[in-house]
Design a protein around this motif. Structure first.
Motif, PDB file in Angstrom:
ATOM      1  N   ALA A   3       0.784  -0.975   0.014  1.00 18.81           N
ATOM      2  CA  ALA A   3       0.121   0.005  -0.122  1.00 18.81           C
ATOM      3  C   ALA A   3       0.747   1.189   0.009  1.00 18.81           C
ATOM      4  N   MET A   4       0.480   2.174  -0.821  1.00 16.48           N
ATOM      5  CA  MET A   4       1.310   3.462  -0.817  1.00 16.48           C
ATOM      6  C   MET A   4       1.155   4.437   0.496  1.00 16.48           C
ATOM      7  N   SER A  24      -5.825   9.792   8.658  1.00 16.43           N
ATOM      8  CA  SER A  24      -6.158   9.173   7.588  1.00 16.43           C
ATOM      9  C   SER A  24      -6.150   7.606   7.938  1.00 16.43           C
ATOM     10  N   ARG A  25      -6.716   6.815   7.148  1.00 16.38           N
ATOM     11  CA  ARG A  25      -6.798   5.416   7.166  1.00 16.38           C
ATOM     12  C   ARG A  25      -6.965   4.692   5.786  1.00 16.38           C
ATOM     13  N   THR A  26      -6.226   3.797   5.309  1.00 14.82           N
ATOM     14  CA  THR A  26      -6.505   3.348   4.034  1.00 14.82           C
ATOM     15  C   THR A  26      -6.727   1.791   4.347  1.00 14.82           C
ATOM     16  N   LEU A  27      -7.994   1.424   3.578  1.00 19.64           N
ATOM     17  CA  LEU A  27      -8.594   0.070   3.769  1.00 19.64           C
ATOM     18  C   LEU A  27      -8.286  -0.558   2.405  1.00 19.64           C
ATOM     19  N   HIS A  28      -7.918  -2.086   2.259  1.00 22.34           N
ATOM     20  CA  HIS A  28      -7.764  -2.517   1.027  1.00 22.34           C
ATOM     21  C   HIS A  28      -8.709  -3.684   0.924  1.00 22.34           C
ATOM     22  N   THR A  29      -9.215  -3.624  -0.482  1.00 27.53           N
ATOM     23  CA  THR A  29     -10.478  -4.798  -0.614  1.00 27.53           C
ATOM     24  C   THR A  29      -9.763  -5.356  -2.197  1.00 27.53           C
ATOM     25  N   PHE A  96      -9.627  -6.653   3.249  1.00 28.87           N
ATOM     26  CA  PHE A  96      -8.381  -7.873   3.718  1.00 28.87           C
ATOM     27  C   PHE A  96      -7.440  -7.148   4.474  1.00 28.87           C
ATOM     28  N   GLY A  97      -7.312  -6.005   4.626  1.00 33.59           N
ATOM     29  CA  GLY A  97      -6.274  -5.114   5.338  1.00 33.59           C
ATOM     30  C   GLY A  97      -6.375  -3.769   5.130  1.00 33.59           C
ATOM     31  N   GLN A  98      -5.714  -3.123   6.163  1.00 34.37           N
ATOM     32  CA  GLN A  98      -5.436  -1.650   6.105  1.00 34.37           C
ATOM     33  C   GLN A  98      -4.218  -1.075   6.281  1.00 34.37           C
ATOM     34  N   LEU A 103      -1.523  -7.783   0.721  1.00 37.15           N
ATOM     35  CA  LEU A 103      -2.539  -8.914   0.495  1.00 37.15           C
ATOM     36  C   LEU A 103      -1.685 -10.287   0.788  1.00 37.15           C
ATOM     37  N   GLU A 104      -0.356 -10.416   0.491  1.00 40.61           N
ATOM     38  CA  GLU A 104       0.405 -11.624   0.581  1.00 40.61           C
ATOM     39  C   GLU A 104       0.899 -11.765   2.058  1.00 40.61           C
TER      40      GLU A 104
END
Lengths: 238, 238
Positions: A3-4, A24-29, A96-98, A103-104
């Motif tokens: 994630a950047m 800020s927060r980033t959520l990954h899908t 799946f994560g933040q 992902l891995e």
């Protein structure tokens, strides 16, 4: 697939002299496209909302960036958490994560979750080793990942994984039955808990109107079931 | 592993008002370290030489950048060609390509050289699929590359490639005999013309004083011979 953006807190001085803070927060899908994610989020993504929610896409992963700007860090954090919770309610297991979780790494952590480490094996066609490379890039992966196959040709799919040649003949190598057979085959031969398979059309050649470049089937074999999902990815070879 | 620089011609106006031109070429080498390459080039790398020769390193590839600056493009090009020839004489087969040619593209072109396409298979441990990924990233690779193995564990090396367990026991998985056995094993099982093997210590754990992190054995099996070479690479996991 890193994630950047990472979670950050930024105290600001505003024009009118009052204090302000951005959190800020980033959520990954993974699993759905950007427009479908936006549809599910609906009103959360409206212009001028605070906290704001925006999306970015990289390597098939749609990330949501929640930006919260209020007069204090405490207030900004609380509002950010509330919006994050609303996003999680709407998207569920798609997230799946933040922040800086790749992902891995999340997959690696899930395999390590219990005292005993669950075993994963892979069988790849179009990705040519990339899937295994991402999994083994995570330090400690060797406990969960012992082997993988790159079966680029149809003969290799049959010889190494036991995919029936007549099924390839009938459905084509990029199809649901082949993704299922690859996943089952690699799980049986590797004697692992889980197995992933990928078969697709990486291009630049090989695409057809029915199966354009970017068409990918991903298979998963577990102790209980085997299933496969269809994706059409955009973008070029690296 | 794409080269960063490409051949270019740049006409310049100089301080003294005369015309000037810079012409450049980059040569890529693999197999020796930067200091050994510099030693072999000797006087060609001296300060203030024109054309100048400088080195950069990335991903184990040492690249030579030849910069030629003269009053005309013709003169600069001729001098650049002459220096390039001198570099080639000193380094011979260590040079695998120039400008934007990546190592995997050169390998692909060599396999395609004759009317019939030569077949290559791979067996990887520490690289976890990266070698196969680089080879299959080259469009058209499917004609030469049908299959590859990722044998991360010792059991996988034995089960999938036929590497004798007692040889692993005696020499360790990261050793010349294992690189040789992996290359022979994958060539025999894949029925290919050539086979490459990689076994090494990627870190962060697993290093010892005798075999530090970065220790790698690369094996090659051909129709005539099997051999292996020892490398110690620096740098972190990606």
């Amino acid at each position: 697939m890193k994630a950047m953006f990472t979670n950050f807190v930024l105290p600001l001085a505003t024009k009118n002299g009052g204090g302000a803070a951005i959190v800020s927060r980033t959520l990954h899908t993974f699993g759905l496209g950007e427009s479908t994610i936006a549809e599910k989020l609906g009103d959360l993504m409206r212009r001028n909302r605070n906290p704001s929610v925006g999306t970015t896409v990289a390597n098939g992963i749609v990330s949501l960036r929640v930006n919260s700007r209020f007069e204090s860090v405490e207030k900004a954090t609380a509002e950010m958490e509330e919006t994050t919770t609303l996003c999680r309610e709407k998207l569920g297991q798609l997230i799946f994560g933040q922040d800086d979780q790749a992902l891995e790494q999340v997959v690696g952590a899930l395999l390590h979750r219990d005292a005993k480490c669950l075993l994963l094996a892979t069988a790849e066609s179009c990705t040519g080793g990339l899937l295994a490379k991402l999994i083994t890039d995570v330090p400690g992966a060797s406990a969960c990942f012992h082997q993988g196959y790159i079966t680029y040709s149809n003969e290799a799919k049959t010889d190494l994984l036991g995919v029936p040649a007549d099924v390839i003949e009938r459905h084509g190598a990029v199809s649901e039955p082949i993704a299922l057979a690859m996943a089952s085959g690699v799980r049986a031969r590797s004697k692992t808990d889980y197995a992933l398979s990928i078969t697709g059309i990486a291009g630049p050649d090989g695409g057809t109107p029915a199966k354009p470049v970017g068409t990918v089937w991903i298979g998963l074999a577990t102790p209980d079931t085997v299933r496969a999902r269809h994706f059409v990815f955009t973008g070029d070879r690296p």
